[in-house]
Design a protein around this motif. Structure first.
Motif, PDB file in Angstrom:
ATOM      1  N   ARG A   1       0.830  -1.208   0.000  1.00 43.47           N
ATOM      2  CA  ARG A   1       0.000   0.000   0.000  1.00 43.47           C
ATOM      3  C   ARG A   1       0.866   1.260   0.000  1.00 43.47           C
ATOM      4  NH1 ARG A   1      -2.630  -3.042   4.011  1.00 43.47           N
ATOM      5  NH2 ARG A   1      -1.947  -1.612   5.664  1.00 43.47           N
ATOM      6  N   LEU A   2       1.988   1.216   0.740  1.00 38.38           N
ATOM      7  CA  LEU A   2       2.877   2.376   0.779  1.00 38.38           C
ATOM      8  C   LEU A   2       3.492   2.673  -0.584  1.00 38.38           C
ATOM      9  CD1 LEU A   2       4.734   1.872   4.181  1.00 38.38           C
ATOM     10  CD2 LEU A   2       3.181   3.738   3.589  1.00 38.38           C
ATOM     11  N   LEU A   3       3.679   1.626  -1.390  1.00 37.68           N
ATOM     12  CA  LEU A   3       4.241   1.848  -2.722  1.00 37.68           C
ATOM     13  C   LEU A   3       3.378   2.807  -3.533  1.00 37.68           C
ATOM     14  CD1 LEU A   3       5.329  -1.769  -3.738  1.00 37.68           C
ATOM     15  CD2 LEU A   3       6.699   0.015  -2.685  1.00 37.68           C
ATOM     16  N   GLY A   4       2.083   2.806  -3.264  1.00 43.55           N
ATOM     17  CA  GLY A   4       1.179   3.702  -3.972  1.00 43.55           C
ATOM     18  C   GLY A   4       1.391   5.162  -3.620  1.00 43.55           C
ATOM     19  N   LEU A   5       2.050   5.445  -2.471  1.00 45.60           N
ATOM     20  CA  LEU A   5       2.344   6.829  -2.089  1.00 45.60           C
ATOM     21  C   LEU A   5       3.636   7.343  -2.701  1.00 45.60           C
ATOM     22  CD1 LEU A   5       1.516   6.738   1.747  1.00 45.60           C
ATOM     23  CD2 LEU A   5       0.083   7.610  -0.111  1.00 45.60           C
ATOM     24  N   HIS A   6       4.531   6.423  -3.091  1.00 47.82           N
ATOM     25  CA  HIS A   6       5.855   6.823  -3.580  1.00 47.82           C
ATOM     26  C   HIS A   6       5.720   7.515  -4.927  1.00 47.82           C
ATOM     27  CE1 HIS A   6      10.092   6.735  -4.537  1.00 47.82           C
ATOM     28  NE2 HIS A   6      10.370   6.197  -3.370  1.00 47.82           N
ATOM     29  N   PRO A   7       6.316   8.702  -5.085  1.00 45.83           N
ATOM     30  CA  PRO A   7       6.163   9.446  -6.348  1.00 45.83           C
ATOM     31  C   PRO A   7       7.062   8.944  -7.466  1.00 45.83           C
ATOM     32  CG  PRO A   7       7.527  10.700  -4.829  1.00 45.83           C
ATOM     33  CD  PRO A   7       7.065   9.481  -4.067  1.00 45.83           C
ATOM     34  N   GLY A   8       8.041   8.095  -7.143  1.00 48.66           N
ATOM     35  CA  GLY A   8       8.999   7.652  -8.154  1.00 48.66           C
ATOM     36  C   GLY A   8       8.479   6.505  -8.996  1.00 48.66           C
ATOM     37  N   SER A   9       9.017   6.387 -10.197  1.00 54.78           N
ATOM     38  CA  SER A   9       8.657   5.262 -11.056  1.00 54.78           C
ATOM     39  C   SER A   9       9.375   4.000 -10.604  1.00 54.78           C
ATOM     40  CB  SER A   9       9.013   5.569 -12.508  1.00 54.78           C
ATOM     41  OG  SER A   9      10.395   5.885 -12.620  1.00 54.78           O
TER      42      SER A   9
ATOM     43  N   GLU B   1      -1.677   9.425   8.779  1.00 60.14           N
ATOM     44  CA  GLU B   1      -0.650   8.406   8.537  1.00 60.14           C
ATOM     45  C   GLU B   1       0.014   8.607   7.180  1.00 60.14           C
ATOM     46  OE1 GLU B   1      -2.366   4.598  11.112  1.00 60.14           O
ATOM     47  OE2 GLU B   1      -3.174   5.014   9.095  1.00 60.14           O
ATOM     48  N   ARG B   2      -0.764   8.966   6.185  1.00 61.89           N
ATOM     49  CA  ARG B   2      -0.182   9.192   4.859  1.00 61.89           C
ATOM     50  C   ARG B   2       0.708  10.435   4.871  1.00 61.89           C
ATOM     51  NH1 ARG B   2      -5.508   8.062   3.232  1.00 61.89           N
ATOM     52  NH2 ARG B   2      -5.848  10.190   2.456  1.00 61.89           N
ATOM     53  N   ARG B   3       0.282  11.498   5.579  1.00 64.65           N
ATOM     54  CA  ARG B   3       1.108  12.712   5.655  1.00 64.65           C
ATOM     55  C   ARG B   3       2.439  12.422   6.343  1.00 64.65           C
ATOM     56  NH1 ARG B   3      -3.641  15.297   7.111  1.00 64.65           N
ATOM     57  NH2 ARG B   3      -2.986  15.338   9.301  1.00 64.65           N
ATOM     58  N   GLU B   4       2.408  11.692   7.449  1.00 60.98           N
ATOM     59  CA  GLU B   4       3.640  11.372   8.177  1.00 60.98           C
ATOM     60  C   GLU B   4       4.587  10.530   7.327  1.00 60.98           C
ATOM     61  OE1 GLU B   4       2.279   9.472  11.705  1.00 60.98           O
ATOM     62  OE2 GLU B   4       1.379  11.310  12.554  1.00 60.98           O
ATOM     63  N   ALA B   5       4.027   9.589   6.584  1.00 60.35           N
ATOM     64  CA  ALA B   5       4.864   8.752   5.717  1.00 60.35           C
ATOM     65  C   ALA B   5       5.543   9.593   4.637  1.00 60.35           C
ATOM     66  CB  ALA B   5       4.016   7.650   5.081  1.00 60.35           C
ATOM     67  N   LEU B   6       4.792  10.500   4.038  1.00 62.71           N
ATOM     68  CA  LEU B   6       5.361  11.349   2.999  1.00 62.71           C
ATOM     69  C   LEU B   6       6.425  12.289   3.559  1.00 62.71           C
ATOM     70  CD1 LEU B   6       2.195  12.208   0.879  1.00 62.71           C
ATOM     71  CD2 LEU B   6       4.147  10.811   0.172  1.00 62.71           C
ATOM     72  N   GLN B   7       6.204  12.809   4.744  1.00 62.13           N
ATOM     73  CA  GLN B   7       7.205  13.698   5.346  1.00 62.13           C
ATOM     74  C   GLN B   7       8.508  12.943   5.589  1.00 62.13           C
ATOM     75  OE1 GLN B   7       5.863  15.865   8.770  1.00 62.13           O
ATOM     76  NE2 GLN B   7       7.745  17.028   8.961  1.00 62.13           N
ATOM     77  N   ARG B   8       8.400  11.707   6.080  1.00 65.02           N
ATOM     78  CA  ARG B   8       9.611  10.896   6.271  1.00 65.02           C
ATOM     79  C   ARG B   8      10.322  10.675   4.937  1.00 65.02           C
ATOM     80  NH1 ARG B   8       6.054   7.847   9.632  1.00 65.02           N
ATOM     81  NH2 ARG B   8       5.781   6.317   7.952  1.00 65.02           N
ATOM     82  N   LEU B   9       9.559  10.414   3.891  1.00 67.34           N
ATOM     83  CA  LEU B   9      10.163  10.172   2.578  1.00 67.34           C
ATOM     84  C   LEU B   9      10.861  11.421   2.064  1.00 67.34           C
ATOM     85  CD1 LEU B   9      10.412   8.152   0.182  1.00 67.34           C
ATOM     86  CD2 LEU B   9       8.399   9.285  -0.798  1.00 67.34           C
ATOM     87  N   TYR B  10      10.229  12.591   2.203  1.00 62.66           N
ATOM     88  CA  TYR B  10      10.852  13.834   1.720  1.00 62.66           C
ATOM     89  C   TYR B  10      12.141  14.130   2.484  1.00 62.66           C
ATOM     90  CZ  TYR B  10       6.185  14.576  -0.323  1.00 62.66           C
ATOM     91  OH  TYR B  10       5.005  14.452  -1.020  1.00 62.66           O
ATOM     92  N   ASP B  11      12.101  13.938   3.805  1.00 64.78           N
ATOM     93  CA  ASP B  11      13.295  14.187   4.612  1.00 64.78           C
ATOM     94  C   ASP B  11      14.423  13.223   4.245  1.00 64.78           C
ATOM     95  OD1 ASP B  11      12.111  16.281   5.947  1.00 64.78           O
ATOM     96  OD2 ASP B  11      11.438  15.064   7.642  1.00 64.78           O
ATOM     97  N   TYR B  12      14.046  11.986   3.943  1.00 64.64           N
ATOM     98  CA  TYR B  12      15.060  10.996   3.534  1.00 64.64           C
ATOM     99  C   TYR B  12      15.767  11.459   2.258  1.00 64.64           C
ATOM    100  CZ  TYR B  12      16.717   7.179   0.629  1.00 64.64           C
ATOM    101  OH  TYR B  12      17.456   6.414  -0.224  1.00 64.64           O
ATOM    102  N   TYR B  13      14.997  11.854   1.245  1.00 62.98           N
ATOM    103  CA  TYR B  13      15.600  12.272  -0.015  1.00 62.98           C
ATOM    104  C   TYR B  13      16.466  13.519   0.168  1.00 62.98           C
ATOM    105  CZ  TYR B  13      13.435   8.924  -3.185  1.00 62.98           C
ATOM    106  OH  TYR B  13      13.099   7.770  -3.850  1.00 62.98           O
ATOM    107  N   LEU B  14      16.047  14.442   1.029  1.00 61.09           N
ATOM    108  CA  LEU B  14      16.881  15.621   1.280  1.00 61.09           C
ATOM    109  C   LEU B  14      18.194  15.228   1.941  1.00 61.09           C
ATOM    110  CD1 LEU B  14      14.259  18.257   2.507  1.00 61.09           C
ATOM    111  CD2 LEU B  14      15.576  18.312   0.380  1.00 61.09           C
ATOM    112  N   GLN B  15      18.118  14.318   2.892  1.00 61.59           N
ATOM    113  CA  GLN B  15      19.328  13.877   3.588  1.00 61.59           C
ATOM    114  C   GLN B  15      20.282  13.176   2.618  1.00 61.59           C
ATOM    115  OE1 GLN B  15      18.681  11.412   7.110  1.00 61.59           O
ATOM    116  NE2 GLN B  15      20.564  10.295   6.682  1.00 61.59           N
TER     117      GLN B  15
END
Length: 990
Positions: free
Chosen positions: A515-523, A585-599
């Motif tokens: 289900r989380l894969l559906g939130l990921h913006p990457g191909s 839950e979806r917002r928190e997951a996306l925030q973690r993903l954005y912070d990961y990519y910035l790091q």
């Protein structure tokens, strides 16, 4: 020249042997001859000579290449091209190629006596083992192939002699051959036959018993069916013919009768066959699932199979399916059996199987179709060695390794065009199409022109003909997602139902991950980004989860330990996430993903531009990045995903657009992603201005300025950069803005201002402790000094920059300094040194994915080759630059390449082609702001008119060039003005 490899490696200039001093020189020649006329990558050569990549391996290799060139009759035989070093060998110069040609002649000779004579001439060429005294893995495979070819030639010789009735003459020779090659069943059989035809029946039967004992003792096997059959015939006293027939495989599966369209792709595949004579045609059909790759491959294969009379081999590699991908060794075994090799004789080692296949295919015309490949590594062991064969591969992966390493041509198979989709629907629906063509077009768009979806939709229409196409569209709900369109309620034709069946069988953890894969913006996604998205911190657990999803066929595994979902699966995963997870839950997951990519992006940028970004607190597990190459590779692979994030965020997440614009700034410039830079910096500027973030706005303005600079839009670039300088806070930001502004000033003729900006930029970087960032303004200053003829100052500046960059292993600056030194040495007349610097710059630029610099180095290398008088090689560089410029959409570089091409043609005496190129360059340059290139083109046209006796036309062009040069404050203006006033004809520049 003559080259010999059928024994110790030797080289002759006419009849005079050329001594090869030292094992390294001999090994270098051997590797180049093993791939004669094909480029050999620098890494391959350095690993072959020294066993592994070594420090300064490239420079050491260049020394040996230079010395080998001196020993050739023409140094131009050994050339450097973007793919590596290539040794040109003309027909008749390499003994192994002459040997192969003689074998071809013998195979086509109907008279067995003459065929035997040709084969004896061929075998007399051997002086020992192939590539004797050379023990290199890169040469071993070629030596093994030649050895197998020699043994086959021996067998064909005696078969021809027997067909010619010379059985008594060759009995003794066959006995000797059997002693040296006791494992060759065919030699045993030929000896038995020679004895039998000589009336020595008992000895023939005894020879069989000897063969049986040898094979049993050595291999634990009985003789194969052919030898056993021959024994039975001799024992029965039957007449036995010499058979040279081999099996002709015809393995192509059935081709769909309702295949339509794809004419462009079919045409591209046709071109692959005839593109480069002498090389193996390899085509890769790449595209997403359901796009029709297999259908296209089979259509084309059936269309051209008559060009391959020796057979067609086919294998489903199952790279993306329900089963484990097929091992190359298993495919090789099946193919060997299809080519007539007895199952007992199939080698156990996959490498030996590959060598045996290449030997069997040598000189034959066979088409190999490899369907559904997962990687280049899966395909490479299956490639033939004969250029008369062809290979067709289909894969959902791009198979870049085959394209880059093996010279394959990729045919991208996209969704069908509207016309093609209409043709398919007409084929599938017949008269129903003519009832309402508008409705059919709507149905096509609902299916996104994907063949699989079109077929499912067409089946639904056919099943309910009375409803018509339009009512079917209404039922599908064209305005909704494709999942709704294809959710017909029929389990056999419902994508959602099929997905749901797999999803329900997943364990809870894997179901949540899907289900989380559906939130990921990457191909494409990797375990690290998904670990951040899930918030677990356990990369191994995520990898185990992805493996489970792959086994359930809910994700596709791709190279580099990444996974991807095609559009339908991605829509399904996103739908499940919306139904299961709460908005929080979806917002928190996306925030973690954005912070990961910035790091991770901050860490990677630290290799591209050390110290340019402040360090971020390590809150997430990121992939290891040990050097610049790994960092550049990661940024190249992930920048598109981060772009998507930056363009999509809004509301409480809008600030991420500014953050991503900041961390991607250097990578986008190095990679020549100018369009991406303009988009992301434009949005970041808007958001930063709206929120009062002056620092973020300054970074965005500088990024926009650089993007406009890369497009040669100097006025806009200067305005953005001057505003960025006003907003800069701190020495680092100020130095960066000054650097970019200084570069713009160089190109617009504001030399004094450029010097001031660049010197201040270098000083500020030093004061901030950012020594490596300070190399870039230093290199710019060195280039500016060179341009104005201050060569000693330029050399000091550039040499120091190169020294510091090398000491810190900062490869981008090494590449930039080497490029600048190449120009300096060219202007000083040190052309050999210039070429070495340019070649090193090209290697480093490619290794570090510094695409902007790569194009400039290609251009400079061409101008240096012209100065060396190597006109064909110079033209190769100009053409490569032209291709690169058009790919990168750089009008300035394109005009530069055309002008350089014109000057090379002029140096060769081809004034007509030179004039054409100059005029083409003017057309390209006039469409943008490539003022310096315009001036150079006008100067070149003036020279051409003057040499043709058209003085007035020449003067007009020269005066136009002078005006442009003067506006740019370019030193060429004064030189051309002096020559105009003294009526001296300007010479063609290097």
């Amino acid at each position: 020249m003559r080259f010999e490899v059928l024994g110790p490696v030797r080289m002759f200039d006419g009849d005079r042997p050329v001594a090869l001093a030292g094992a390294l020189r001999r090994n270098l020649l051997a590797v180049l001859l093993a791939r004669a006329n094909d480029p050999v990558p620098v890494t391959t050569l350095t690993e072959a000579l020294w066993g592994e990549p070594v420090a300064q391996g490239t420079s050491r290799l260049q020394v040996h290449v230079h010395r080998l060139r001196q020993e050739l009759d023409d140094p131009g035989r050994l050339t450097y091209v973007p793919a590596g070093y290539a040794l040109r060998v003309e027909p008749g110069e390499l003994d192994s190629a002459v040997f192969a040609a003689l074998l071809d002649d013998a195979a086509g000779e109907p008279d067995p006596g003459r065929a035997a004579g040709i084969l004896r001439r061929a075998l007399e060429m051997w002086r020992g083992r192939a590539y004797q005294e050379v023990d290199l893995p890169d040469v071993g495979a070629e030596a093994e192939r030649l050895t197998e070819q020699r043994l086959l030639a021996v067998e064909e010789l005696y078969a021809a002699e027997l067909r010619a009735g010379r059985h008594e003459v060759v009995v003794g020779e066959l006995l000797e051959s059997v002693r040296h090659n006791p494992m060759r069943e065919r030699l045993h059989g030929l000896r038995m036959l020679a004895l039998h035809r000589s009336g020595r029946h008992a000895e023939a039967l005894s020879a069989y018993q000897h063969a049986r004992e040898v094979l049993n003792d050595e291999l634990g096997l009985d003789p194969g069916p052919e030898l056993r059959s021959l024994h039975d015939q001799i024992r029965a006293g039957e007449a036995v013919e010499v058979s040279g027939a081999t099996q002709v495989p015809a393995q192509l599966p059935h081709c769909a009768t309702d295949f339509v369209g794809r004419e462009l792709a079919l045409s591209e595949l046709d071109q692959v066959l005839d593109a480069h004579p002498g090389t193996i045609p390899i085509a890769v059909i790449a595209g997403t699932a359901g796009v029709g790759k297999t259908s296209l491959a089979l259509r084309w294969a059936h269309r051209v199979k008559r060009r391959f009379p020796d057979g067609q081999l086919h294998a489903d590699l199952r790279g993306f399916g329900t089963d484990t991908p097929v091992e190359p060794g298993d495919v090789l075994a099946a193919w060997l059996r299809a080519l007539g090799v007895d199952g007992k004789d199939v080698p156990l080692d996959p490498a030996e199987r590959g060598a045996r296949l290449r030997s069997l295919l040598d000189g034959k015309r066979v088409l190999l179709v490899l369907d559904n490949a997962v990687s280049a590594d899966q395909v490479r062991p299956l490639l033939p060695g004969s250029a008369q064969c062809a290979v067709l591969v289909t894969s959902r992966d791009q198979l870049n390794g085959l394209v880059v390493g093996e010279g394959a041509r990729r045919v991208e198979l996209d969704r069908m065009s509207r016309d093609e989709a209409r043709l398919l629907m007409k084929e599938l629906l017949g008269d129903l199409v003519t009832d309402d063509t508008t409705a059919v077009d709507e149905l096509i768009e609902c299916c996104a022109r994907l063949p699989l979806a079109l077929r499912i939709a067409a089946e639904r229409v056919r099943r309910h003909r009375h409803r018509g196409v339009r009512q079917t569209i209404a039922e599908f709900g064209c305005a909704q997602a494709r999942l709704d369109l294809l959710d017909s309620g029929d389990p056999q034709a419902s994508v959602r139902t099929i997905f749901a069946a797999s999803y329900r069988n997943l364990p809870a953890a894997e179901a949540a991950l899907f289900r989380l894969l559906g939130l990921h913006p990457g191909s494409e996604m990797d375990a690290y980004s998904l670990t951040a998205l899930a918030g677990t911190g356990d990369v191994r657990a995520i990898r185990r989860g992805l493996a489970e999803l792959a086994r359930a066929h809910l994700v596709e595994e791709v190279a580099g330990k990444r996974v991807r979902l095609h559009d339908l699966l991605a829509s399904y995963a996103a739908e499940l996430s919306r139904l299961t997870e709460t908005p929080a839950e979806r917002r928190e997951a996306l925030q973690r993903l954005y912070d990961y990519y910035l790091q991770a992006a901050t860490t990677a940028t630290g290799f591209l531009a050390p110290g340019a970004l402040p360090e971020r607190k390590p809150a997430h597990v990121t992939p290891p990045m040990r050097d610049h190459e790994e960092a550049a590779r990661w940024l190249d692979a992930k920048h598109e995903t981060m772009m998507r994030i930056a363009e999509a965020v809004d509301g409480e997440f809008a600030h991420y657009a500014v953050d991503f614009a900041t961390v991607l700034d250097t990578a986008l410039d190095f990679g020549w992603h100018v369009d991406d830079a303009q988009r992301i910096h434009g949005r970041a500027r808007e958001i930063a201005a709206r929120s009062g973030d002056r620092e973020g706005e300054g970074v965005a303005l500088r990024g926009l300025g650089v993007a406009h600079f890369r497009r040669n839009e100097f006025g806009q670039a200067r305005r953005f950069l001057e505003r960025a300088l006003e907003l800069a806070r701190g020495p680092s930001a100020t130095a960066t803005a000054l650097l970019s502004l200084g570069e713009v000033c160089v190109f617009t003729g504001r030399t004094d201002t450029a010097l001031e900006h660049l010197r201040r930029s270098a000083r500020l970087y030093q004061e901030a402790g950012l020594q490596l960032l300070g190399l870039r303004p230093m290199i710019c200053l060195g280039r500016l000094h060179r341009r104005w003829g201050r060569y000693q100052e330029s050399l000091e500046c550039l040499s120091e920059a190169a020294r510091v960059a090398a000491a810190h292993r900062y490869q981008p600056a090494e590449a930039d300094a080497s490029y600048a030194l190449a120009g300096l040495h060219r202007d000083l007349g040190r052309h050999a040194d210039a070429a070495e610097h340019a070649e090193r710059a090209l290697v480093l630029a490619r290794r570090t994915r510094f695409r902007f610099l790569e194009g400039l180095v290609l251009h400079r290398l061409g101008t240096i080759r012209r100065c060396l008088g190597e006109y064909p090689r110079a033209l190769e560089n100009h053409r490569a630059t032209l291709v690169f410029a058009r790919k990168m959409r750089s009008a300035n570089l394109e005009a530069m390449a055309l002008t350089a091409m014109a000057e090379t043609h002029a140096a060769m005496g081809d004034d007509m082609e030179a004039s054409r190129c100059h005029l083409h360059a003017l057309g390209v340059a006039n469409s943008g702001s490539s003022h310096y290139v315009r001036a150079r083109a006008h100067a070149g046209l003036g020279d051409l008119h003057e040499s043709a006796g058209r003085h007035e036309s020449a003067v007009r062009h020269w005066e136009t060039a002078v005006r442009i040069y003067e506006a740019l404050d370019a030193p060429e203006a004064a030189d051309l003005r002096r020559r105009l006033s003294s009526d001296i004809t300007p010479s063609v520049p290097c």
